[in-house]
Write an enzyme that holds these catalytic residues in place. Structure first.
Site, PDB file in Angstrom:
ATOM      1  N   LYS A   1       1.026  -0.698  -0.141  1.00 36.32           N
ATOM      2  CA  LYS A   1      -0.162   0.399   0.585  1.00 36.32           C
ATOM      3  C   LYS A   1       0.597   0.983  -0.258  1.00 36.32           C
ATOM      4  CE  LYS A   1      -3.371  -0.033   0.331  1.00 36.32           C
ATOM      5  NZ  LYS A   1      -4.493  -0.515  -1.144  1.00 36.32           N
TER       6      LYS A   1
ATOM      7  N   HIS B   1      -1.357   4.559  -6.222  1.00 33.89           N
ATOM      8  CA  HIS B   1      -2.506   4.870  -6.382  1.00 33.89           C
ATOM      9  C   HIS B   1      -2.466   6.484  -6.849  1.00 33.89           C
ATOM     10  CE1 HIS B   1      -4.612   1.137  -5.212  1.00 33.89           C
ATOM     11  NE2 HIS B   1      -3.821   1.593  -3.577  1.00 33.89           N
TER      12      HIS B   1
ATOM     13  N   PHE C   1      -4.342  -8.608  -7.236  1.00 36.24           N
ATOM     14  CA  PHE C   1      -4.821  -8.955  -6.146  1.00 36.24           C
ATOM     15  C   PHE C   1      -6.576  -9.205  -6.540  1.00 36.24           C
ATOM     16  CE2 PHE C   1      -1.703  -7.548  -3.424  1.00 36.24           C
ATOM     17  CZ  PHE C   1      -1.413  -8.530  -2.781  1.00 36.24           C
TER      18      PHE C   1
ATOM     19  N   VAL D   1     -15.658  -2.918  -5.160  1.00 37.97           N
ATOM     20  CA  VAL D   1     -14.973  -2.759  -5.180  1.00 37.97           C
ATOM     21  C   VAL D   1     -13.329  -2.817  -6.243  1.00 37.97           C
ATOM     22  CG1 VAL D   1     -13.314  -5.498  -6.031  1.00 37.97           C
ATOM     23  CG2 VAL D   1     -15.897  -5.423  -4.818  1.00 37.97           C
ATOM     24  N   SER D   2     -13.795  -2.389  -6.695  1.00 37.74           N
ATOM     25  CA  SER D   2     -12.763  -1.162  -8.347  1.00 37.74           C
ATOM     26  C   SER D   2     -13.070   0.159  -7.376  1.00 37.74           C
ATOM     27  CB  SER D   2     -13.591  -0.847  -8.826  1.00 37.74           C
ATOM     28  OG  SER D   2     -13.654  -1.594 -10.256  1.00 37.74           O
TER      29      SER D   2
ATOM     30  N   ASP E   1     -10.405   0.049   0.291  1.00 31.67           N
ATOM     31  CA  ASP E   1      -9.787  -0.104  -0.583  1.00 31.67           C
ATOM     32  C   ASP E   1      -9.208  -1.180  -0.876  1.00 31.67           C
ATOM     33  OD1 ASP E   1      -8.218   0.710   0.927  1.00 31.67           O
ATOM     34  OD2 ASP E   1      -8.051   3.310   0.038  1.00 31.67           O
ATOM     35  N   HIS E   2      -8.861  -1.922  -0.124  1.00 31.95           N
ATOM     36  CA  HIS E   2      -7.432  -3.077   0.674  1.00 31.95           C
ATOM     37  C   HIS E   2      -8.107  -4.434   0.830  1.00 31.95           C
ATOM     38  CE1 HIS E   2      -6.723  -2.174   5.342  1.00 31.95           C
ATOM     39  NE2 HIS E   2      -7.847  -1.782   4.412  1.00 31.95           N
ATOM     40  N   LEU E   3      -9.680  -4.703   0.566  1.00 36.06           N
ATOM     41  CA  LEU E   3     -10.279  -5.937   0.790  1.00 36.06           C
ATOM     42  C   LEU E   3      -9.550  -7.187   1.058  1.00 36.06           C
ATOM     43  CD1 LEU E   3     -13.329  -5.131  -1.264  1.00 36.06           C
ATOM     44  CD2 LEU E   3     -13.902  -5.501   1.135  1.00 36.06           C
TER      45      LEU E   3
END
Length: 368
Positions: free
Chosen positions: A77, A95, A134, A272-273, A313-315
């Site tokens: 991240k 990002h 991922f 999810v996006s 944002d990090h499922l």
């Protein structure tokens, strides 16, 4: 050829338990002649001792800023917010290539420090497909959180704190139990169903017991007509799994939701996006990222069923061990080529993209 070495930094994002390298992939790199430094990290799903056992050199937590400048820093991240220049080479998800909030400031740190960013999201093979992603676990976990949010709403409650699962089986069993033993009767629609992420969402819905006819699988053919899509109003859960690269018609709007009123069945949207701050976000019904502590945000509507959005944002960190092993294994062949990054196509393409984005960032900041 540069030296064979990587420095695995710790992750500082809250609830992030994944790792760009795992003990198994680190061992393979060591066997190939690499030296691997690993920052101690109690948050990581893998114990420090697991890395030490395979020959990694343990170093203090968050010590990468003092690492020799010729050692590439690898993580997942984004780095903690700061204006400090970045002189190292970093391999991570940053990002900042699609106009996200603060993108130009992030890139200016590299420009001012003389460092380089190789963004994991944009490492691609000769066909343009990402070498490691991922996606599957993001879709799988996202669909699970969507189902848990639906179960909570049906009980008049808001979904609470999420905690990582030891494995996929434990996640599936928990979701089924929350839905009363099975997801049968729940109707879901997945956009981007043919991609990695979409396949993961569909797989979860199947495993928790949805009937096949109740899993609507949409991809480019179904969305070609352009949104907003009225069909989304007739399902319980909508999961957005697209890869957004340019402006597209909105999938869903607040005006559309208000107009549907009491006729709307849709109760949970899982983005999810997670292009929350992207100016092209096709879901302009929310504007904040949710977290493991607060997994949902309500959509402010004047009538109809409650509607909540999941925008974590990090499922994949809900399945940190499995997701890390899969991602790191897929990334491994490219990492082995990193010492030849001046000639290895996957890395030269990533460097060209970085250079072009830095030029854009400097122009953006100059015009601010």
């Amino acid at each position: 050829m540069t030296s064979k070495v990587f420095w695995l930094r710790c992750e500082t994002k809250e609830f992030e338990h994944r790792s760009a390298l795992t003990p198994s992939t680190a061992e393979q790199l060591i066997n190939d002649g690499f030296t691997i430094y690993v920052e101690r990290d109690q948050q990581r799903i893998f114990d420090d001792e697991e890395f030490e056992k395979v020959g990694c050199k343990l170093v203090p937590n968050s010590s990468w800023p003092s690492a020799p400048l010729d050692i590439p820093i690898i993580g997942l991240k984004e780095l903690p917010p700061s204006n400090d220049p970045l002189p190292h080479t970093h391999i991570q998800f940053a990002h900042c290539y699609k106009g996200q909030a603060g993108w130009s400031s992030v890139l200016s740190r590299f420009q001012r420090g003389g460092g380089t960013l190789y963004d994991l999201e944009f490492l691609t093979d000769a066909t343009g497909r990402r070498v490691a992603a991922f996606g599957f676990h993001a879709g799988f976990a996202g669909a699970a959180v969507g189902a848990l949010a639906l179960a909570s709403q049906r009980q008049g409650q808001k979904l609470g704190l999420l905690k990582p699962y030891p494995n996929e089986t434990a996640m599936v069993e928990h979701v089924r139990a929350a839905l009363g033993g099975s997801g049968k009767g729940v109707r879901a629609l997945v956009i981007g169903a043919l991609g990695r992420c979409g396949r993961g969402a569909v797989d979860l819905f199947r495993k928790i017991g949805l009937d096949e006819d109740d899993i609507l699988k949409w991809d480019m053919a179904e969305t070609a007509k352009g949104g907003p899509f009225e069909e989304l109003l007739g399902v319980d859960i909508f999961v957005n799994c697209i890869y957004l690269s340019s402006k597209i018609p909105h999938f869903l709007t607040k005006q559309q939701l208000e107009a549907a009123g009491a006729q709307r069945k849709l109760s949970v949207v899982v983005d999810v996006s997670c292009d929350t701050t992207n100016p092209f976000n096709p879901l302009p019904i929310y504007d904040v990222n949710t977290t493991f502590a607060e997994p949902t945000v309500p959509v402010d509507l004047s009538q109809g069923l409650p509607l909540s959005v999941v925008s974590i944002d990090h499922l994949p960190t809900l399945l940190p061990r499995e997701a890390s092993e899969q991602f790191s294994s897929d990334l491994l062949p490219s990492l082995k080529e990193f010492p030849q990054r001046e000639t290895a196509r996957v890395w030269t393409d990533a460097k060209k993209l970085f250079d072009s984005k830095v030029v854009e960032a400097i122009a953006d900041l100059a015009g601010a």
